[in-house]
Every structure is written in structure tokens, then in C-alpha cells.
Write a protein that holds these residues in place. Sequence first.
Motif, PDB file in Angstrom:
ATOM      1  N   TYR A  23     -10.935  22.912  35.030  1.00  0.00           N
ATOM      2  CA  TYR A  23     -10.112  23.345  33.914  1.00  0.00           C
ATOM      3  C   TYR A  23      -8.774  23.794  34.470  1.00  0.00           C
ATOM      4  O   TYR A  23      -8.626  24.075  35.651  1.00  0.00           O
ATOM      5  N   ARG A 110      -8.623  28.492  23.212  1.00  0.00           N
ATOM      6  CA  ARG A 110      -9.477  27.410  22.716  1.00  0.00           C
ATOM      7  C   ARG A 110     -10.951  27.828  22.624  1.00  0.00           C
ATOM      8  O   ARG A 110     -11.761  27.084  22.060  1.00  0.00           O
ATOM      9  N   PHE A 111     -11.303  28.989  23.180  1.00  0.00           N
ATOM     10  CA  PHE A 111     -12.690  29.446  23.104  1.00  0.00           C
ATOM     11  C   PHE A 111     -12.978  30.112  21.760  1.00  0.00           C
ATOM     12  O   PHE A 111     -12.127  30.813  21.215  1.00  0.00           O
ATOM     13  N   LYS A 112     -14.184  29.901  21.269  1.00  0.00           N
ATOM     14  CA  LYS A 112     -14.667  30.648  20.109  1.00  0.00           C
ATOM     15  C   LYS A 112     -14.670  32.128  20.468  1.00  0.00           C
ATOM     16  O   LYS A 112     -15.091  32.505  21.556  1.00  0.00           O
ATOM     17  N   ARG A 152      -9.320  45.086  37.018  1.00  0.00           N
ATOM     18  CA  ARG A 152     -10.031  43.809  37.060  1.00  0.00           C
ATOM     19  C   ARG A 152     -11.537  43.963  36.945  1.00  0.00           C
ATOM     20  O   ARG A 152     -12.207  43.094  36.388  1.00  0.00           O
TER      21      ARG A 152
ATOM     22  N   THR C  11     -21.861  21.100  31.585  1.00  0.00           N
ATOM     23  CA  THR C  11     -20.674  21.523  30.829  1.00  0.00           C
ATOM     24  C   THR C  11     -21.049  22.257  29.550  1.00  0.00           C
ATOM     25  O   THR C  11     -20.387  23.222  29.156  1.00  0.00           O
ATOM     26  N   LYS C  14     -21.068  25.812  30.115  1.00  0.00           N
ATOM     27  CA  LYS C  14     -19.992  26.415  30.915  1.00  0.00           C
ATOM     28  C   LYS C  14     -19.262  27.506  30.149  1.00  0.00           C
ATOM     29  O   LYS C  14     -18.910  27.343  28.996  1.00  0.00           O
ATOM     30  N   VAL C  15     -19.029  28.609  30.849  1.00  0.00           N
ATOM     31  CA  VAL C  15     -18.279  29.720  30.267  1.00  0.00           C
ATOM     32  C   VAL C  15     -17.144  30.076  31.214  1.00  0.00           C
ATOM     33  O   VAL C  15     -17.103  29.626  32.363  1.00  0.00           O
ATOM     34  N   TYR C  16     -16.222  30.879  30.696  1.00  0.00           N
ATOM     35  CA  TYR C  16     -15.042  31.236  31.474  1.00  0.00           C
ATOM     36  C   TYR C  16     -15.108  32.704  31.826  1.00  0.00           C
ATOM     37  O   TYR C  16     -15.349  33.544  30.964  1.00  0.00           O
ATOM     38  N   ASP C  18     -12.934  35.721  33.293  1.00  0.00           N
ATOM     39  CA  ASP C  18     -11.577  36.082  33.682  1.00  0.00           C
ATOM     40  C   ASP C  18     -11.550  37.001  34.883  1.00  0.00           C
ATOM     41  O   ASP C  18     -10.601  37.015  35.654  1.00  0.00           O
ATOM     42  N   ALA C  19     -12.594  37.799  35.053  1.00  0.00           N
ATOM     43  CA  ALA C  19     -12.592  38.794  36.129  1.00  0.00           C
ATOM     44  C   ALA C  19     -12.179  38.144  37.439  1.00  0.00           C
ATOM     45  O   ALA C  19     -11.370  38.673  38.185  1.00  0.00           O
ATOM     46  N   SER C  21     -11.114  34.843  37.347  1.00  0.00           N
ATOM     47  CA  SER C  21     -10.321  33.674  36.938  1.00  0.00           C
ATOM     48  C   SER C  21     -10.955  32.343  37.325  1.00  0.00           C
ATOM     49  O   SER C  21     -10.313  31.470  37.891  1.00  0.00           O
ATOM     50  N   GLU C  22     -12.235  32.197  37.067  1.00  0.00           N
ATOM     51  CA  GLU C  22     -12.864  30.912  37.276  1.00  0.00           C
ATOM     52  C   GLU C  22     -13.852  30.677  36.134  1.00  0.00           C
ATOM     53  O   GLU C  22     -14.013  31.509  35.250  1.00  0.00           O
ATOM     54  N   TYR C  23     -14.484  29.532  36.136  1.00  0.00           N
ATOM     55  CA  TYR C  23     -15.515  29.345  35.133  1.00  0.00           C
ATOM     56  C   TYR C  23     -16.735  28.736  35.812  1.00  0.00           C
ATOM     57  O   TYR C  23     -16.649  28.163  36.895  1.00  0.00           O
ATOM     58  N   ASP C  52     -24.041  22.692  37.578  1.00  0.00           N
ATOM     59  CA  ASP C  52     -23.163  21.560  37.344  1.00  0.00           C
ATOM     60  C   ASP C  52     -23.966  20.359  37.812  1.00  0.00           C
ATOM     61  O   ASP C  52     -24.575  20.394  38.891  1.00  0.00           O
ATOM     62  N   PRO C 108     -17.437  22.400  26.602  1.00  0.00           N
ATOM     63  CA  PRO C 108     -18.391  23.518  26.579  1.00  0.00           C
ATOM     64  C   PRO C 108     -18.727  23.962  25.143  1.00  0.00           C
ATOM     65  O   PRO C 108     -17.849  23.960  24.267  1.00  0.00           O
ATOM     66  N   ALA C 109     -19.974  24.341  24.913  1.00  0.00           N
ATOM     67  CA  ALA C 109     -20.415  24.792  23.590  1.00  0.00           C
ATOM     68  C   ALA C 109     -19.583  25.972  23.102  1.00  0.00           C
ATOM     69  O   ALA C 109     -19.385  26.145  21.903  1.00  0.00           O
ATOM     70  N   ARG C 110     -19.078  26.771  24.022  1.00  0.00           N
ATOM     71  CA  ARG C 110     -18.303  27.955  23.644  1.00  0.00           C
ATOM     72  C   ARG C 110     -16.888  27.615  23.176  1.00  0.00           C
ATOM     73  O   ARG C 110     -16.181  28.480  22.685  1.00  0.00           O
ATOM     74  N   PHE C 111     -16.452  26.352  23.368  1.00  0.00           N
ATOM     75  CA  PHE C 111     -15.112  25.956  22.923  1.00  0.00           C
ATOM     76  C   PHE C 111     -15.102  25.631  21.435  1.00  0.00           C
ATOM     77  O   PHE C 111     -16.044  25.055  20.907  1.00  0.00           O
TER      78      PHE C 111
END
Lengths: 161, 161, 161, 161
Positions: A23, A110-112, A152, C11, C14-16, C18-19, C21-23, C52, C108-111
Amino acid sequence: MRIKVFTTGGTIDKVYFDANSEYAVGQPQISEILTHALVTAEHEIEQLFQKDSLDITDADRALIVRRVGEDPAHHVLITHGTDTMVETARELDSIDGKVIVLVGSLSPARFKGSDAEFNIGFALGALQALGAGVYVAMNGRIFRSGNVRKNREANRFEEVE
Amino acid sequence: MRIKVFTTGGTIDKVYFDANSEYAVGQPQISEILTHALVTAEHEIEQLFQKDSLDITDADRALIVRRVGEDPAHHVLITHGTDTMVETARELDSIDGKVIVLVGSLSPARFKGSDAEFNIGFALGALQALGAGVYVAMNGRIFRSGNVRKNREANRFEEVE
Amino acid sequence: MRIKVFTTGGTIDKVYFDANSEYAVGQPQISEILTHALVTAEHEIEQLFQKDSLDITDADRALIVRRVGEDPAHHVLITHGTDTMVETARELDSIDGKVIVLVGSLSPARFKGSDAEFNIGFALGALQALGAGVYVAMNGRIFRSGNVRKNREANRFEEVE
Amino acid sequence: MRIKVFTTGGTIDKVYFDANSEYAVGQPQISEILTHALVTAEHEIEQLFQKDSLDITDADRALIVRRVGEDPAHHVLITHGTDTMVETARELDSIDGKVIVLVGSLSPARFKGSDAEFNIGFALGALQALGAGVYVAMNGRIFRSGNVRKNREANRFEEVE
């Protein structure tokens, strides 16, 4: 009131590309957010660059300061990655007489259930009511530049004690 | 800053019930919106009633004014149906020395692409930065009570000319 | 009809974060999807691993085949990353007399706007109607194992010509 | 496989109009759902009418039966309001040799967390795998026409005992 929006990338604009299973920072989402929100406030959006804020260089930061300074708008909103938003805010302190608000999101627009729509709304509401100065608008709070940090571990912004 | 939120119903809280194939004002959505938005600003939410704003009576409006007036909070956010938001704002003008912002949405918070998250964010950002007075925060703009109307054909709020 | 669902990551889950900054692959989303969809078909969900699909090893694949084979259910749904879904399907061909459907998502389902809800629905509908065999259900089409490949450039599944 | 989709309205297509503070059956949502889901299965969509299924008349039902019967497609999907879906299915029983699946949703497709995407996926997956007959696809289950009813209290479809 003339509002100028500069976009620089960050989590708010992150999208997922399956073709290569990664991403990356995509197109600015703020335009779509303002359209969905039926915003009639006059504004102009300009993309400066599309970067994860950890990748923003001194030269990038100098560009932001220069473009904000030379723009005729008195009210400026900047969308920015959260990791170095505080550093960019500090650089902008050199500009006098403008209302400057930085905002981003902790979850991609773009996330829910993302905080992006709320945050953009919050920042735009604060921008129109605040006096001159540089501010970070995150977690439903307005912080003065120089008095804010990103925690963080807790994944939130808070005042410097 | 102590923020008090009063909810009164309106489109923002409308949900759809298939059992009887109708839709109606449901539980306040603002709590879930503030949670999703990771808001850390201190606030207290109180539900006054759940009504389509066309059904709000003089007695209901008097209740809103009384409860806002007697609450110790200096900053008050009111979620309200859009059709008579302007009338309620005018009644609140009798209260001095508080910052009072009314907000609602043109599409239910439960709908995809609703303006609810943005609007709640916008109103909360304005609330924290504005001086004392009564305001309507809609369409990404802050209007002074007494200088705003809902244009129903265009489905937006605008200044009285 | 007894339906067994095995989840393996991909996928769709897959979630994101931020802590950092990766997913990454998170908890299986299918349970929430089936709840939202008001599904009353009896089913049991079991998580095999969260990977994955490019990271799935021969040992992982052997585990999938063994667990599907020994489970008493005649109808088996497997959520799986799309990159090596075809390879896993081929391994499952060694199992006779069961209906086995593999499904994943390209977003991703969360999108917002993800293909995950549709795809899970599609696979579950096909599963209940198909005869014994191993199938890949993607892009609104049912493919027989051995006659399908992922076209990565076009980001879709298609028949082998 | 040539798939024909007929739309007739129902909750799945319900939208909310603030201008007059009511909601009504809007444009068919299935086209957008199939696009988001990256469906590559060939299909053709035709709107017959846009009605709450409680308002469907005998003449409307006769129109559905006639149009399904005369269409060259062997596989037919019908989106329909849930309240009288069972009645329409029974009328379609007069058609021999086609696979006909009726589907709708208990929550509008435009709502967050709606069952619409899943249901359309489920029905399309079942349609491609089933033999000739008329079916109702709801709640993640495939029901034979004549052996299904809507339980309005529980807001779900179930077999006739």
C-alpha cells in the motif's frame, strides 16, 4: 473567507494496491470528503506532494513554508502525515498573520470507520474560527504548535507537559 | 474545556426499520462518531429527546433553552434536525455568555457517504475556537443565529441576504 | 447442511496499523461479515493461520489439506490470499467427495467499497449449490481448480486458455 | 453463461431524500455493487419498475413473469422487495427450464453494514451453480419457491414447516 488547502500525503491518503500487494500514498482524499459533506465554503485545493510524513525532507518542509507564505489566502489548511506533523508545524511558526491548521488521520480515509472525515471537518471548523497562529487539529482537539506531540504508543496527540 | 453535547434527534439519527418498512429517529449516533474519530476532548452527552425537527414543539424548545442555560458547561453542542434548527437557534439567543453550536446532517449518519461525521467534526472544531454566541454549523460554514436559513430546494444552509 | 469455514489470512483480513505505519494480516473478517449479512445458515469458523498467501509454505498447505480432509463437514469454505489461492486449490484436489470453495478479496474487507462482502456471499451461495469438487470463487465467477489463474496485471482471475 | 438481471425495487434500492424528509425507492443499486465487486461474469441489467414490494400489483407480477419467460437468458436474477418476494416466486413457478433466483435485502444498499452486497453476491453464486427451478436467496440460504416464508417478527426468511 478564502480558504486554501495544501495536501502533502500521509496516512489519510493511503490506499491499498493488490497488484503488487503493498500500500502507498495515493491521490488526495480531501476533495471527495468535502464533496460528500456538501461543503459550500469557498476553497482551493493544491497538492504539494504525496509522501509518508517520515519521508518528508528539509527541502519538502521548506517548500511547504514557502508556498503557504506566498499564497494570498489568510486561512490555510494542510493535510499531512501524523508522524512528523509536529515538526512541520514548528517550521510554519515563522509565518506571521495567517491562520494555519495542520490535520491528518490515524486511519486511511478509504477505510470504514476512519477518523478522516471527522478530522477534516474538525480542522475546517477550527480554521474558520481561530485567530492567527499555527495549530495541529487531531483527536477532536486544537493544539498550539510548539505545545503538542504525537504519543506513538497510545496512538494519539497530546499536550507537552 | 468542558464540552456538553445535547441530542434532540433529526435526520442524523434516522435509521431504517424493515420489520414495519418505515424509518424513524433512532438512538443518538454522535457517541459512536466520536469514538470512531478517536476524540480525546472531554465531553458529556445527554439525550433530550428523539424527534424529527418538524415535530419539535414550543415546549420542547423551551426545554432545550432551559437545559442549556442551567448546565455548568460553557461550551455546548446541540445535534438537531435541520428543518427547524434555525428556529431553535433563535430561541437560544436569550442565553448570554456561552458558546452554543447547533449541527445536524442532511443524510443519516448510518448512510454510506453521509455528511454526519464531517459535520460533527466541523461543529466541534468551531465550538472550541469561537467566542460566546449562538451558531449554526452546516455545509462546512459557520453561521450566526439570526443570519441563516435552510434553502430546502437547494438542500443547503445559506446566509439571509 | 453443515458448513465449515477455514480462514488462512490474505488481503481480505488486512488491516492498517498506524502505530508503526504498516499494515498486516489481522483477525478474520468473515465472522463480522456473516453477522452483518444476517446469515442464518449453520456454520462453524476455524482460523488455521493468518498469512499473506505469498508466505504460505508447503507445510501450511499440507495442514490445510489435512484439516479439510479430516473435518466431518461435507461443505467447506476457505478464505485465502489471492496470490497463491490457485496453488492451494490444486493441492486440495486430492480430497474426494467434498464441496470445497476458496475465496478471498482484492481489497481488504475493512476498506470502503471492498469486494469482500460480495465475494464471501458469492462463495457461500456457490458452495451450497455446487456438486463435489474444488473451486475458486472470484470476480463473480466459479472456476474449477486446475482451470484458473490470477492475472496480476489485470488484477482478476480468469480461465486458463 | 448468459445472466440476465431484472430489478423491481424494494428496500435494497431505498434512498433517503432530505428535501422532503422522506425516503423512497431509488435507482437500482446492483450495477454499482457489481462494479465495486469487480465482477467479470457477463450480465445484462434491466429495470422493470421501482416499487416497494407491498405496492406490486397482479399486473406488475404478470409483467415480471412475461419478461423472464421471453428473455433468451437461461439464468435470471431478480432483485425484489422482501415483503412479497415469496408471492412473486410462486408466480414464476409456471416457467420451466430456467434457473431463477430472487434476492433483496433487509437493509438498504446505501446503508453502512447493509446485507445488500453479501446478498447479491450470494444469489449470483447460487444462480450459477443451481439447476433449473425458482429460488429465494436470503439470509445466506437458498430456499425453493413454495417452501419459504418471511418471518416478519424475526425479520428473516425461513422454511415453511
